[in-house]
Design an enzyme around this catalytic site. Structure first.
Site: not given
Ligand code: DCP
Length: 239
Positions: A176, A27, A172, A56, A32-33, A181, A29, A87, A113
């Site tokens: 946060r 899902g 969201r 993650e 809500g994972k 970010e 960024i 990456q 992820r």
């Molecule tokens: N990210 C990225 N490339 C990837 C994986 C992640 O640029 N291959 C970045 C995107 C976010 C950060 O890493 O800035 C963390 O990503 P997530 O969306 O997986 O984590 P969140 O904490 O945002 O998810 P959630 O709020 O759903 O728990």
């Protein structure tokens, strides 16, 4: 023993061979994972003993080596310079995370992820934004398939897609306020959303549920077995 008794006379070739199932939670960024996984881990008593959560490896990205480099921050601050490096490191840390969780005994493993969303969503996005040049994407592509094929633990039994509009994710994200970010725009989230959609939900069936085989991604890149395509579950998460 009683299980052995029950199995007597059954055609065991029809039983699943690998008993631990792994699902990856996908899902945008901020969708809500982490909250979803924490609820399962901490609030659902019945599930606690059954489900192993693999978060993650973001902490690994924020604190690298004795110098405590924050590579997530470096990526957002200078994406053109660090997209490939980041990456590449994301991939390596997922391999490390998978290894660390590979000996568990709980029957279901939920991972936040996967290397497939890295490839299908983020690497595509940073390439389109010209943050990864042609040489860098070629390098990434040249190792991705062979390396994934040699690490079967990275290939899940299915995906759980938490789906929400980019606006919701943006709101969201603002609440946060993860310091790295600050520069993530609604437009960037829209791009990530479209990539999730075309990867996991190409024909947009509508409603939550299990997709039929014909609706599933037919253009999956990376070493995913064909039959994984009938194993995407999705949940609407705008509320
Ligand atoms: N990210 C990225 N490339 C990837 C994986 C992640 O640029 N291959 C970045 C995107 C976010 C950060 O890493 O800035 C963390 O990503 P997530 O969306 O997986 O984590 P969140 O904490 O945002 O998810 P959630 O709020 O759903 O728990």
């Amino acid at each position: 023993e009683s299980v052995d008794e029950e199995l007597k006379g059954t055609d065991t070739s029809k039983l699943p061979k690998n008993r631990r199932l792994t699902f990856c939670v996908e899902g945008n960024i901020s969708v809500g994972k982490t909250t979803f996984l924490q609820r399962i881990a901490n609030e659902t008593i019945e599930l606690r003993d059954l489900v192993e959560i693999v978060p993650e490896p973001i902490a690994k990205w924020q604190d690298v080596g004795p110098e405590h480099f924050n590579i997530l921050d470096a990526f957002y601050a200078e994406p053109q310079r660090y997209a490939y490096t980041f990456q590449n490191y994301v991939f390596v840390t997922r391999v490390m995370q998978e290894k660390e969780s590979s000996c568990g005994i709980k029957p279901l493993r939920l991972m936040e992820r996967s290397v497939f969303s890295d490839r299908m969503v983020f690497v595509r996005a940073v390439h389109e934004a010209n943050w990864m040049n042609e040489m860098e994407i070629s390098i990434y592509d040249s190792w991705f398939d062979p390396v994934v094929s040699s690490l079967p633990g990275l290939i899940p039994d299915g995906f759980i897609y938490l789906r929400a509009s980019p606006d919701t994710c943006h709101k969201r994200m603002m609440v946060r306020k993860r310091s790295e970010e600050g520069g993530v725009t609604l437009d960037y989230l829209r791009g990530l959303h479209e990539k999730h959609e075309s990867w996991l939900l190409p024909s947009k069936g509508g409603g939550s549920g299990v997709l039929s085989v014909s609706q599933l991604p037919v253009h999956m890149e990376g070493s995913l077995p064909a039959d994984i395509r009938d194993r995407v579950f999705y949940l609407e998460g705008d509320h």
